[in-house]
Write an enzyme that holds these catalytic residues in place. Structure first.
Site, short mmCIF file in Angstrom:
data_model
loop_
_atom_site.label_atom_id
_atom_site.label_comp_id
_atom_site.label_asym_id
_atom_site.label_seq_id
_atom_site.Cartn_x
_atom_site.Cartn_y
_atom_site.Cartn_z
N ASP A 1 0.88 -1.16 0.00
CA ASP A 1 0.00 0.00 0.00
C ASP A 1 0.92 1.22 0.00
OD1 ASP A 1 -2.34 1.71 0.61
OD2 ASP A 1 -1.40 1.86 2.59
N ASP B 1 -0.16 5.03 0.86
CA ASP B 1 -0.41 6.05 1.88
C ASP B 1 -0.20 5.52 3.30
OD1 ASP B 1 -1.03 7.66 -0.21
OD2 ASP B 1 -3.19 7.70 0.14
#
Length: 283
Positions: free
Chosen positions: A17, A19
């Site tokens: 991922d 963020d």
């Protein structure tokens, strides 16, 4: 055994991922800030992004928040040039994002690459942004939300699903099938429970900088946890203070820009002959 000599079904990948896992905070906020400085956004737009950034840092992701960002973002970019958006994103990365990459996460990425593993970023951000970040940090590639475009300009609609939650896991499984990756031997890293489906799809899940819900889930499932955030002794109060300060900074900077524009407009109006006053008001 490296990917070049391994049988296709034993190839290994690491999925990240973006963020709060690779980059501190919401990358969309930093992109938005850079675009605002280039006059792409209005005062109202940037205040919304500042609010979402503060909410994200304080409470982590939520489905409602991501839906709001999706609709707001798609509406804003309608009619924008894809090439221009990509070029601006490159500049924003140099100005804002490069310094916000977590060194600890970057070390994990480099370790995977050194072992011959593929490294893929999996993000809800536009695929153009994901690919740019992947290229800058040396990853194999990226999976991201695909915004429809016609003749090189965004239409304001999506192609397929917003790459979030369970859709990340679906995209990872599809990529694994296409590239002959062994998910059982692969790794996944994420900070939010919205990454849980993706982490559950591999044999080696790891929660990085987990928000409270992800921390509880990781503990329940026995997942590895890594923490790369620098926490103050005041703990959550420090996070709250920095979040509010960041949002306030953006608001102040935007306000200054608006006030400056207003002063300039007033000055111009004073210098316009009376005969043209009505035309000036229309402008």
């Amino acid at each position: 055994m490296t990917p070049d000599t391994a049988r296709p079904e034993t190839r290994v990948s690491a999925f990240f991922d973006v963020d709060n896992t690779v980059i501190k905070g919401a990358s969309s906020f930093h992109i938005a800030r850079g675009l605002w400085q280039r006059d792409y956004f209005s005062f109202r737009d940037i205040v919304k992004f500042a609010y979402e950034q503060a909410s994200y840092v304080l409470f982590g992701e939520s489905r409602d928040q991501m839906d709001r960002l999706r609709e707001h973002g798609l509406g804003i970019i309608r009619g924008w040039s894809v090439a221009e958006m990509t070029a601006v994103a490159e500049e924003v990365y140099d100005e804002f994002l490069a310094s916000r990459v977590y060194p600890g996460t970057k070390e994990i990425i480099d370790e995977h690459l050194a072992q011959g593993h593929e490294v893929w970023l999996v993000t809800a951000s536009p695929i153009e942004i994901g690919r740019m970040v992947a290229r800058r940090i040396g990853a194999t590639g990226a999976l991201g939300t695909v915004a429809e475009h016609d003749d090189g300009h965004y239409t304001g609609r999506l192609e397929g699903e917003f790459l979030h939650g369970p859709h990340k896991a679906t995209a990872v499984r599809t990529l694994a099938q296409e590239r002959g990756l062994s998910l059982e031997e692969s790794y996944a890293y994420g900070d939010s429970v919205n990454d849980a489906a993706m982490l559950s799809s591999v044999g080696h899940p790891c929660a990085v900088n987990p928000d409270p819900k992800m921390r509880r889930l990781a503990a329940e499932r026995g997942w590895t946890m890594r923490e790369f955030r620098k926490r103050r002794k005041s703990g959550r109060r420090g996070i709250v203070k920095s979040s509010i300060t960041g949002a306030a900074w953006v608001t102040i900077q935007v306000s200054r820009g608006v006030k400056g524009a207003c002063r300039g407009l007033v000055g111009r109006r004073r210098s316009v002959p009376v005969a043209h006053a009505e035309q000036s008001r229309e402008l």
